[in-house]
Design a protein around this motif. Structure first.
Motif, PDB file in Angstrom:
ATOM      1  N   GLU A  47       0.810  -1.201   0.000  1.00 41.81           N
ATOM      2  CA  GLU A  47       0.000   0.000   0.000  1.00 41.81           C
ATOM      3  C   GLU A  47       0.852   1.264   0.000  1.00 41.81           C
ATOM      4  OE1 GLU A  47      -3.454   0.325   0.016  1.00 41.81           O
ATOM      5  OE2 GLU A  47      -3.297  -1.782  -0.513  1.00 41.81           O
ATOM      6  N   ALA A  48       0.510   2.176  -0.867  1.00 34.77           N
ATOM      7  CA  ALA A  48       1.216   3.456  -0.912  1.00 34.77           C
ATOM      8  C   ALA A  48       1.050   4.199   0.410  1.00 34.77           C
ATOM      9  CB  ALA A  48       0.700   4.302  -2.073  1.00 34.77           C
ATOM     10  N   SER A  49      -0.107   4.030   1.048  1.00 36.85           N
ATOM     11  CA  SER A  49      -0.337   4.719   2.325  1.00 36.85           C
ATOM     12  C   SER A  49       0.617   4.205   3.393  1.00 36.85           C
ATOM     13  CB  SER A  49      -1.781   4.554   2.771  1.00 36.85           C
ATOM     14  OG  SER A  49      -2.087   3.189   2.937  1.00 36.85           O
ATOM     15  N   ASP A  50       0.916   2.902   3.372  1.00 35.01           N
ATOM     16  CA  ASP A  50       1.905   2.349   4.300  1.00 35.01           C
ATOM     17  C   ASP A  50       3.251   3.021   4.082  1.00 35.01           C
ATOM     18  OD1 ASP A  50       0.562   0.555   5.843  1.00 35.01           O
ATOM     19  OD2 ASP A  50       1.205  -1.228   4.744  1.00 35.01           O
ATOM     20  N   LYS A  51       3.663   3.109   2.828  1.00 33.80           N
ATOM     21  CA  LYS A  51       4.959   3.707   2.505  1.00 33.80           C
ATOM     22  C   LYS A  51       5.007   5.160   2.959  1.00 33.80           C
ATOM     23  CE  LYS A  51       7.497   1.684  -1.266  1.00 33.80           C
ATOM     24  NZ  LYS A  51       7.842   1.734  -2.668  1.00 33.80           N
ATOM     25  N   GLU A  52       3.950   5.903   2.715  1.00 30.10           N
ATOM     26  CA  GLU A  52       3.929   7.311   3.098  1.00 30.10           C
ATOM     27  C   GLU A  52       4.040   7.468   4.609  1.00 30.10           C
ATOM     28  OE1 GLU A  52       4.257   9.979   1.053  1.00 30.10           O
ATOM     29  OE2 GLU A  52       4.592   8.336  -0.344  1.00 30.10           O
ATOM     30  N   GLU A  53       3.314   6.635   5.344  1.00 27.69           N
ATOM     31  CA  GLU A  53       3.399   6.707   6.800  1.00 27.69           C
ATOM     32  C   GLU A  53       4.803   6.342   7.272  1.00 27.69           C
ATOM     33  OE1 GLU A  53       1.507   4.810  10.867  1.00 27.69           O
ATOM     34  OE2 GLU A  53       0.633   4.247   8.945  1.00 27.69           O
ATOM     35  N   LEU A  54       5.387   5.320   6.675  1.00 26.76           N
ATOM     36  CA  LEU A  54       6.726   4.896   7.074  1.00 26.76           C
ATOM     37  C   LEU A  54       7.764   5.965   6.737  1.00 26.76           C
ATOM     38  CD1 LEU A  54       6.616   1.137   6.063  1.00 26.76           C
ATOM     39  CD2 LEU A  54       6.352   2.138   8.343  1.00 26.76           C
ATOM     40  N   LYS A  55       7.614   6.600   5.595  1.00 23.38           N
ATOM     41  CA  LYS A  55       8.554   7.662   5.232  1.00 23.38           C
ATOM     42  C   LYS A  55       8.407   8.846   6.181  1.00 23.38           C
ATOM     43  CE  LYS A  55       9.342   6.406   0.466  1.00 23.38           C
ATOM     44  NZ  LYS A  55       9.253   6.791  -0.942  1.00 23.38           N
ATOM     45  N   SER A  56       7.202   9.112   6.611  1.00 19.48           N
ATOM     46  CA  SER A  56       6.982  10.185   7.578  1.00 19.48           C
ATOM     47  C   SER A  56       7.680   9.866   8.905  1.00 19.48           C
ATOM     48  CB  SER A  56       5.482  10.370   7.791  1.00 19.48           C
ATOM     49  OG  SER A  56       5.241  11.361   8.737  1.00 19.48           O
TER      50      SER A  56
END
Length: 133
Positions: A47-56
């Protein structure tokens, strides 16, 4: 193999979501540990949302490391992962710019310079001219 990949993904997610564990990672391995985690986050499918949260969360961790503790490889890797796919918090970019400036020129490999310039040119701020003049 698919099961190992999913286990690694879950491990990285739990690592980055738990602030105490993240601080321990930074204390134990500093910027090099963050750079390795950044590579795993970047390579993760899902999920792109997972990646975005992890990058944050990765951005938060970057701020826990002093600019003089990064080195060229960790700096270039973190910039590549954090900047090429999205906008990054201004304070994180400035922190990583300080890491660039704190690393002696003799310690920069051609690959690290290339990754750094590419990452910096991907931001809407196009900051590469501020760092490498």
């Amino acid at each position: 193999e698919m099961m190992q990949e999913e286990s690694l993904r879950r491990f990285v997610i739990s690592l980055l979501k738990d602030k105490t564990t993240l601080q321990g990672l930074v204390a134990g391995g500093g910027a090099q540990s963050l750079a390795l985690v950044a590579n795993v986050v970047d390579a993760m499918a899902g999920e792109a949302s997972d990646k975005e949260e992890l990058k944050s969360r990765l951005e938060e961790a970057v701020l826990l490391v002093g600019p003089d503790q990064f080195g060229s490889q960790a700096t270039s890797m973190l910039l590549r992962v954090l900047l090429t796919a999205r906008e990054c918090e201004e304070k994180v970019v400035e922190h990583l710019e300080q890491a660039i400036l704190a690393t002696p020129a003799a310690r920069w490999t051609p690959q690290a310079v290339a990754h750094t310039l590419n990452a910096l040119s991907c931001t809407s701020l196009n900051r590469s001219d501020r760092v490498f003049r």
